[in-house]
Design a protein around this motif. Sequence first.
Motif, PDB file in Angstrom:
ATOM      1  N   THR A 139       0.857  -1.196   0.000  1.00 23.95           N
ATOM      2  CA  THR A 139       0.000   0.000   0.000  1.00 23.95           C
ATOM      3  C   THR A 139       0.887   1.237   0.000  1.00 23.95           C
ATOM      4  O   THR A 139       1.732   1.411   0.882  1.00 23.95           O
TER       5      THR A 139
ATOM      6  N   ARG B 131       0.904   5.408  -0.075  1.00 23.35           N
ATOM      7  CA  ARG B 131       0.101   6.620   0.128  1.00 23.35           C
ATOM      8  C   ARG B 131       0.739   7.774  -0.628  1.00 23.35           C
ATOM      9  O   ARG B 131       1.911   8.096  -0.427  1.00 23.35           O
TER      10      ARG B 131
ATOM     11  N   ALA C 160      -3.281   4.528  -1.747  1.00 25.76           N
ATOM     12  CA  ALA C 160      -4.192   5.074  -0.739  1.00 25.76           C
ATOM     13  C   ALA C 160      -4.203   6.592  -0.824  1.00 25.76           C
ATOM     14  O   ALA C 160      -3.185   7.219  -1.142  1.00 25.76           O
TER      15      ALA C 160
ATOM     16  N   LYS D 102      -4.220  10.532   0.392  1.00 27.65           N
ATOM     17  CA  LYS D 102      -3.333  11.201   1.342  1.00 27.65           C
ATOM     18  C   LYS D 102      -4.021  12.452   1.879  1.00 27.65           C
ATOM     19  O   LYS D 102      -3.710  13.569   1.469  1.00 27.65           O
TER      20      LYS D 102
ATOM     21  N   THR E 294       0.558   7.672  11.840  1.00 24.27           N
ATOM     22  CA  THR E 294       0.038   6.433  12.427  1.00 24.27           C
ATOM     23  C   THR E 294      -0.076   5.289  11.424  1.00 24.27           C
ATOM     24  O   THR E 294       0.314   4.154  11.738  1.00 24.27           O
ATOM     25  N   PRO E 295      -0.575   5.505  10.196  1.00 29.46           N
ATOM     26  CA  PRO E 295      -0.667   4.375   9.254  1.00 29.46           C
ATOM     27  C   PRO E 295       0.691   3.762   8.909  1.00 29.46           C
ATOM     28  O   PRO E 295       0.772   2.560   8.663  1.00 29.46           O
TER      29      PRO E 295
ATOM     30  N   ASP F 235       1.626   1.668  12.159  1.00 29.67           N
ATOM     31  CA  ASP F 235       0.886   0.424  12.416  1.00 29.67           C
ATOM     32  C   ASP F 235       0.892  -0.532  11.218  1.00 29.67           C
ATOM     33  O   ASP F 235       0.285  -1.598  11.272  1.00 29.67           O
TER      34      ASP F 235
ATOM     35  N   THR G 182      -0.387  -0.085   8.204  1.00 21.97           N
ATOM     36  CA  THR G 182      -1.470   0.072   7.226  1.00 21.97           C
ATOM     37  C   THR G 182      -0.918   0.579   5.901  1.00 21.97           C
ATOM     38  O   THR G 182      -1.403   0.218   4.829  1.00 21.97           O
ATOM     39  N   ILE G 183       0.097   1.440   5.975  1.00 21.88           N
ATOM     40  CA  ILE G 183       0.762   1.986   4.804  1.00 21.88           C
ATOM     41  C   ILE G 183       2.189   1.449   4.762  1.00 21.88           C
ATOM     42  O   ILE G 183       2.906   1.485   5.760  1.00 21.88           O
TER      43      ILE G 183
ATOM     44  N   GLU H 258       5.158   5.909   1.848  1.00 24.46           N
ATOM     45  CA  GLU H 258       4.516   7.201   1.586  1.00 24.46           C
ATOM     46  C   GLU H 258       5.401   8.018   0.668  1.00 24.46           C
ATOM     47  O   GLU H 258       6.632   8.029   0.807  1.00 24.46           O
TER      48      GLU H 258
END
Length: 301
Positions: A99, A101, A130, A132, A138-139, A142, A144-145, A148
């Motif tokens: 993923t 971002r 994803a 932005k 945080t992503p 954790d 999730t991303i 970036e």
Amino acid sequence: MASIDLNLLTALDVLLAERSVTNAARRLGLSPSATSRTLARLRSVTGDALLVQAGRSLVATPYAEQLADRVHALAQEARTVLAPAPGHIDPALLERLFTIRANEGFVALFAPALVAAITKGAPRVRLCFAPKPDKEATPLRDGTIDLEIGTAGASAPEMRSQLIFRDRFVGAARLHHPLLEGPITPQLYAACGHVVTSRRGVSKGPVDQALHDLDLRREIVVIVPSFLDALNIARHSDLIALVPHSCMSDRVMMAKGLQSFDLPVPTPELAISAMWHPRFDADPAHRWLRQKVMDTCRRVS
């Protein structure tokens, strides 16, 4: 776990394979007396003799025979888990969802080439781009991303980053806009209406500060969340858009009926970077993804 000694697992695996204290000691790098003491500990913790004397050799008890395959598999798995992480991968066999971002401008400009490069070498890899809405870390923290893309912020100092390319802001106006008929001065630029991009609805930026230093002020007519929105509005109006130069390839400009121009005031350079959480530093699959992003973006930009 204080009562569990994984060294005993390795020793048991070798003893059951060799059926000899002397040979097992050689493989384990221990003395025969130390290996005998280890065998005594194994008998104590399992409650079974495991290996017993039969003439000049040792034979396994029925319980030890039952354990042999399981012990070997466990010892191999333990060695694999505690070994250094693999330093390389075969992209053709990689199965993973990544993923990324990034803002709409990046996706529009770079995603087609990036998807082509990745699917060609790693057909089982899947990409998810994803939105932005902000630079919240945080992503990334954790998981999730995975990656970036953008300008590095100071809100997450532990994040790793690598420069992809450098960019700059330019102006964009529809073809045949009156501003484009001659030299573009700060005064003529400030006199136009403007459309700016801000996810948070902020209208002021470096251009406004540079104009302020010249006692000039531009009129912000529209604020939009993405650079593509700004370009679309500029195409259908007399408003001037402010966008990164990377958004304004010749193909994009011709398709959108737009023309870019250098700003008549200085603005800071944009450092476009890839950012990720440090736990992915040594992950070979993530390193492969990062390199693909770097190579593709630098080539396209």
